[in-house]
Design a protein around this motif. Structure first.
Motif, mmCIF file in Angstrom:
data_model
loop_
_atom_site.group_PDB
_atom_site.id
_atom_site.type_symbol
_atom_site.label_atom_id
_atom_site.label_comp_id
_atom_site.label_asym_id
_atom_site.label_seq_id
_atom_site.Cartn_x
_atom_site.Cartn_y
_atom_site.Cartn_z
ATOM 1 N N ILE A 12 -2.313 -1.543 -7.798
ATOM 2 C CA ILE A 12 -0.923 -1.623 -7.379
ATOM 3 C C ILE A 12 -0.220 -2.710 -8.186
ATOM 4 N N THR A 13 1.063 -2.518 -8.392
ATOM 5 C CA THR A 13 1.889 -3.508 -9.081
ATOM 6 C C THR A 13 3.041 -3.873 -8.163
ATOM 7 N N THR A 14 3.243 -5.170 -7.990
ATOM 8 C CA THR A 14 4.338 -5.676 -7.168
ATOM 9 C C THR A 14 5.330 -6.381 -8.081
ATOM 10 N N TYR A 15 6.595 -6.013 -7.965
ATOM 11 C CA TYR A 15 7.650 -6.627 -8.762
ATOM 12 C C TYR A 15 8.399 -7.630 -7.892
ATOM 13 N N ILE A 16 8.589 -8.825 -8.427
ATOM 14 C CA ILE A 16 9.251 -9.882 -7.670
ATOM 15 C C ILE A 16 10.430 -10.427 -8.478
ATOM 16 N N ASN A 17 11.616 -10.393 -7.874
ATOM 17 C CA ASN A 17 12.807 -10.976 -8.490
ATOM 18 C C ASN A 17 12.736 -12.489 -8.323
ATOM 19 N N CYS A 18 13.051 -13.209 -9.399
ATOM 20 C CA CYS A 18 12.953 -14.664 -9.386
ATOM 21 C C CYS A 18 14.261 -15.281 -9.860
ATOM 22 N N SER A 19 14.541 -16.485 -9.348
ATOM 23 C CA SER A 19 15.708 -17.244 -9.813
ATOM 24 C C SER A 19 15.269 -18.675 -10.072
ATOM 25 N N TYR A 20 15.864 -19.269 -11.119
ATOM 26 C CA TYR A 20 15.535 -20.636 -11.527
ATOM 27 C C TYR A 20 16.848 -21.378 -11.751
ATOM 28 N N TRP A 21 17.092 -22.404 -10.945
ATOM 29 C CA TRP A 21 18.362 -23.109 -10.958
ATOM 30 C C TRP A 21 18.305 -24.430 -11.718
ATOM 31 N N VAL A 22 17.140 -24.887 -12.124
ATOM 32 C CA VAL A 22 16.988 -26.226 -12.683
ATOM 33 C C VAL A 22 17.616 -26.361 -14.063
ATOM 34 N N SER A 23 17.306 -25.429 -14.984
ATOM 35 C CA SER A 23 17.822 -25.519 -16.346
ATOM 36 C C SER A 23 17.945 -24.130 -16.960
ATOM 37 N N SER A 24 19.130 -23.819 -17.455
ATOM 38 C CA SER A 24 19.329 -22.514 -18.083
ATOM 39 C C SER A 24 18.718 -22.464 -19.481
ATOM 40 N N LYS A 25 18.355 -23.612 -20.043
ATOM 41 C CA LYS A 25 17.756 -23.655 -21.378
ATOM 42 C C LYS A 25 16.383 -22.981 -21.409
ATOM 43 N N SER A 26 15.747 -22.879 -20.267
ATOM 44 C CA SER A 26 14.419 -22.269 -20.205
ATOM 45 C C SER A 26 14.461 -20.763 -20.435
ATOM 46 N N ALA A 27 15.629 -20.157 -20.330
ATOM 47 C CA ALA A 27 15.743 -18.694 -20.462
ATOM 48 C C ALA A 27 15.263 -18.198 -21.817
ATOM 49 N N LYS A 28 15.424 -19.009 -22.859
ATOM 50 C CA LYS A 28 15.012 -18.558 -24.188
ATOM 51 C C LYS A 28 13.506 -18.373 -24.304
ATOM 52 N N TRP A 29 12.730 -18.977 -23.420
ATOM 53 C CA TRP A 29 11.268 -18.853 -23.442
ATOM 54 C C TRP A 29 10.774 -17.774 -22.478
ATOM 55 N N LEU A 30 11.618 -17.324 -21.581
ATOM 56 C CA LEU A 30 11.217 -16.349 -20.566
ATOM 57 C C LEU A 30 11.506 -14.944 -21.075
ATOM 58 N N LYS A 31 10.620 -14.464 -21.931
ATOM 59 C CA LYS A 31 10.768 -13.164 -22.588
ATOM 60 C C LYS A 31 9.800 -12.147 -21.999
ATOM 61 N N LYS A 32 10.131 -10.890 -22.169
ATOM 62 C CA LYS A 32 9.290 -9.800 -21.683
ATOM 63 C C LYS A 32 7.867 -9.957 -22.217
ATOM 64 N N GLY A 33 6.898 -9.897 -21.320
ATOM 65 C CA GLY A 33 5.490 -10.001 -21.693
ATOM 66 C C GLY A 33 4.887 -11.373 -21.497
ATOM 67 N N ALA A 34 5.710 -12.396 -21.316
ATOM 68 C CA ALA A 34 5.180 -13.750 -21.123
ATOM 69 C C ALA A 34 4.464 -13.843 -19.773
ATOM 70 N N LEU A 35 3.338 -14.532 -19.758
ATOM 71 C CA LEU A 35 2.588 -14.760 -18.527
ATOM 72 C C LEU A 35 3.008 -16.114 -17.977
ATOM 73 N N VAL A 36 3.519 -16.131 -16.743
ATOM 74 C CA VAL A 36 4.038 -17.356 -16.164
ATOM 75 C C VAL A 36 3.399 -17.648 -14.809
ATOM 76 N N GLU A 37 3.287 -18.942 -14.535
ATOM 77 C CA GLU A 37 2.855 -19.417 -13.226
ATOM 78 C C GLU A 37 4.072 -20.106 -12.620
ATOM 79 N N LEU A 38 4.479 -19.651 -11.446
ATOM 80 C CA LEU A 38 5.697 -20.142 -10.826
ATOM 81 C C LEU A 38 5.385 -20.876 -9.531
#
Length: 129
Positions: free
Chosen positions: A44-70
């Motif tokens: 099964i695959t679960t999709y989770i919508n996420c929001s990050y309010w701390v810094s918009s500069k991080s968006a350039k690193w959050l690309k499709k396929g990146a593995l992240v720990e939140l």
């Protein structure tokens, strides 16, 4: 709370009132289980919508396929729709992002990478040895 998953679409930055910005993205978490009295493994695959309010500069690193720990908390958005029914959506409000694996550069094709020969410059296949 901590969750780990892969980003399914490049992050987007939304500008709000009072010069505030939020980075929105979605991750996919893959899991599997065996139903009772079965030898078949269900995936099964679960999709989770996420929001990050701390810094918009991080968006350039959050690309499709990146593995992240939140790290963060789950929020519930409840509203009455145009059909007069109650609706809800979960959002993971991220307070800290750790990138475990960066997304591959999609602009480079598999045949042509930095420092590699182009496919037309490959060695011929009819070598005598």
């Amino acid at each position: 709370m901590e969750i780990t998953g892969r980003i399914v679409k490049d992050a987007s930055v939304f500008k709000l009132k009072e010069n505030r910005e939020v980075v929105n993205f979605t991750i996919a978490i893959n899991d599997s289980y065996k139903p009772k009295d079965s030898t078949e493994l269900k995936k099964i695959t679960t999709y989770i919508n996420c929001s990050y309010w701390v810094s918009s500069k991080s968006a350039k690193w959050l690309k499709k396929g990146a593995l992240v720990e939140l790290f963060g908390r789950i929020g519930l958005n409840v509203y009455i729709g145009s059909d007069s029914e109650a609706h809800g959506a979960l959002t993971f409000h991220t307070s800290h992002i750790k990138i475990l694996a960066f997304a591959k550069d999609r602009e480079q094709t598999p045949e042509v990478r930095k420092g590699a020969k182009a496919s037309s410059e490959k060695e011929p296949d009819d070598l005598p040895f």
